[in-house]
Enzyme design. Structure first.
Site, PDB file in Angstrom:
ATOM      1  N   GLY A 261     -48.440  51.601-100.638  1.00  0.00           N
ATOM      2  CA  GLY A 261     -48.745  51.513-102.574  1.00  0.00           C
ATOM      3  C   GLY A 261     -49.727  52.650-102.855  1.00  0.00           C
ATOM      4  N   ALA A 262     -49.834  53.581-102.702  1.00  0.00           N
ATOM      5  CA  ALA A 262     -50.706  55.277-102.547  1.00  0.00           C
ATOM      6  C   ALA A 262     -50.140  55.556-103.445  1.00  0.00           C
ATOM      7  CB  ALA A 262     -51.056  55.626-101.537  1.00  0.00           C
ATOM      8  N   THR A 263     -48.644  55.243-103.808  1.00  0.00           N
ATOM      9  CA  THR A 263     -48.177  56.043-105.115  1.00  0.00           C
ATOM     10  C   THR A 263     -48.718  55.870-106.479  1.00  0.00           C
ATOM     11  OG1 THR A 263     -46.411  54.789-105.658  1.00  0.00           O
ATOM     12  CG2 THR A 263     -46.231  56.980-103.101  1.00  0.00           C
TER      13      THR A 263
ATOM     14  N   ASN B 100     -51.721  47.550 -99.748  1.00  0.00           N
ATOM     15  CA  ASN B 100     -51.890  46.760-101.052  1.00  0.00           C
ATOM     16  C   ASN B 100     -50.506  46.775-101.613  1.00  0.00           C
ATOM     17  OD1 ASN B 100     -52.230  47.621-103.533  1.00  0.00           O
ATOM     18  ND2 ASN B 100     -51.914  49.677-103.530  1.00  0.00           N
TER      19      ASN B 100
ATOM     20  N   TYR C 232     -43.140  34.938-107.940  1.00  0.00           N
ATOM     21  CA  TYR C 232     -44.349  35.995-107.132  1.00  0.00           C
ATOM     22  C   TYR C 232     -45.458  35.086-107.224  1.00  0.00           C
ATOM     23  CZ  TYR C 232     -47.566  39.435-107.816  1.00  0.00           C
ATOM     24  OH  TYR C 232     -48.672  40.070-108.133  1.00  0.00           O
TER      25      TYR C 232
ATOM     26  N   PRO D 297     -56.980  39.711-107.203  1.00  0.00           N
ATOM     27  CA  PRO D 297     -57.021  40.765-109.095  1.00  0.00           C
ATOM     28  C   PRO D 297     -56.401  39.862-109.863  1.00  0.00           C
ATOM     29  CG  PRO D 297     -56.198  42.300-107.576  1.00  0.00           C
ATOM     30  CD  PRO D 297     -55.981  41.071-106.574  1.00  0.00           C
TER      31      PRO D 297
ATOM     32  N   THR E  89     -52.054  48.464-114.649  1.00  0.00           N
ATOM     33  CA  THR E  89     -51.149  49.251-114.086  1.00  0.00           C
ATOM     34  C   THR E  89     -49.662  48.960-114.559  1.00  0.00           C
ATOM     35  OG1 THR E  89     -51.090  47.375-112.716  1.00  0.00           O
ATOM     36  CG2 THR E  89     -52.859  48.994-111.703  1.00  0.00           C
TER      37      THR E  89
HETATM   38  C1  8X3 Z   1     -51.119  40.271-110.881  1.00  0.00           C
HETATM   39  C2  8X3 Z   1     -51.747  39.200-111.385  1.00  0.00           C
HETATM   40  O1  8X3 Z   1     -51.632  37.375-113.392  1.00  0.00           O
HETATM   41  O2  8X3 Z   1     -49.801  38.801-113.820  1.00  0.00           O
HETATM   42  O3  8X3 Z   1     -50.613  40.029-109.738  1.00  0.00           O
HETATM   43  O4  8X3 Z   1     -50.166  37.282-111.147  1.00  0.00           O
HETATM   44  S1  8X3 Z   1     -50.662  38.158-112.124  1.00  0.00           S
END
Ligand code: 8X3
Length: 250
Positions: free
Chosen positions: A10-12, A83, A149, A179, A184
């Protein structure tokens, strides 16, 4: 002495790109992504010897044959930064889009596994290496509409812990960096190009920047050889957990 080799997926863009820029001072790099042109542009800016690998991480055969095509002198990978990852959609579970679910499970979970399967056996054979998996606060807390997700990032958390157990006897370090809100193209992808909606996610407080996470990756890689940073949560100061962000109203 030749610099060690770091492999970054995912370096792009975003965290992966910032990490490549930072690590290029100390490592030879293998930068991976789907978008060849972006990899080429990044390559021009990097200080180190670099290999470009273009593959769609959802395609296990593309992943394994791209990695198998590396020249011999690029096979001793010292650092793997897993990543590549995305969010697609932010809907209640009963309104979710199955294509979005498949994309998140394919990229965030299966893609990470395909790359790991191609890289980790060499580390085990050499008895050294450091794997840095980029998880998320979404892998530590489930938030409304995050459902799939979050599930995919919980899987990343489980895989980091599983890798740490299984690879312990080979002297391989495993770090999971989780994180919170990082500005981004993440939200643009999540909201499918709705830039207005994406912008709002990062308004009225100071979100993390990709370079903040890259510097954290650099930090964990630079610990003495007997030290492993295991699981790390990194947040913008304004963020207390997955749902509480202190936004200044204007
Ligand atoms: C990214 C952070 O809080 O949008 O993984 O899920 S969040």
């Amino acid at each position: 002495m030749k610099k060690p080799i770091a492999f970054i997926t995912g370096a792009t863009s975003g965290i992966g790109e910032a990490t490549a820029r930072l690590l290029s001072r100390k490592y030879r790099l293998i930068i991976c992504g789907r978008r060849r042109e972006r990899l080429r542009n990044l390559h021009r800016d990097l200080e180190s010897e670099t290999q470009l690998l273009t593959f769609n991480i959802r395609n296990r055969h593309e992943v394994s044959s791209a990695i198998a095509s590396l020249p011999d002198e690029w096979r001793s990978i010292d650092v793997l930064v897993n990543n590549a990852g995305n969010a697609h959609g932010l809907n209640p579970i009963h309104e979710g889009d199955v294509d979005d679910w498949e994309a998140m499970i394919d990229i965030n979970v299966k893609g990470l596994l395909y790359v790991s399967k191609a890289v980790i056996p060499g580390m085990a054979k050499r008895g050294r290496g450091h794997i840095v998996n980029i998880g998320s606060i979404a892998g530590l807390e489930v938030y409304p509409n995050g459902n799939v997700y979050c599930a995919s990032k919980y899987a990343v958390d489980a895989l980091s812990k599983g890798m740490r157990l299984d690879l312990n006897k080979f002297g391989i370090k495993v770090t999971s960096i989780n994180p919170g809100l990082v500005e981004t193209e993440f939200s643009e992808v999540r909201f499918k190009g709705d830039t207005e909606r994406a912008k709002k996610v990062y308004e009225n407080y100071a979100p993390l920047k990709a370079v903040d996470v890259a510097e954290t990756i650099d930090f964990v890689l630079n610990r003495p050889s007997h030290v492993v940073v295991g699981d790390l949560l990194i947040l913008p100061k304004a963020q207390a957990n997955a749902v509480l962000v202190n936004k200044k109203s204007n």
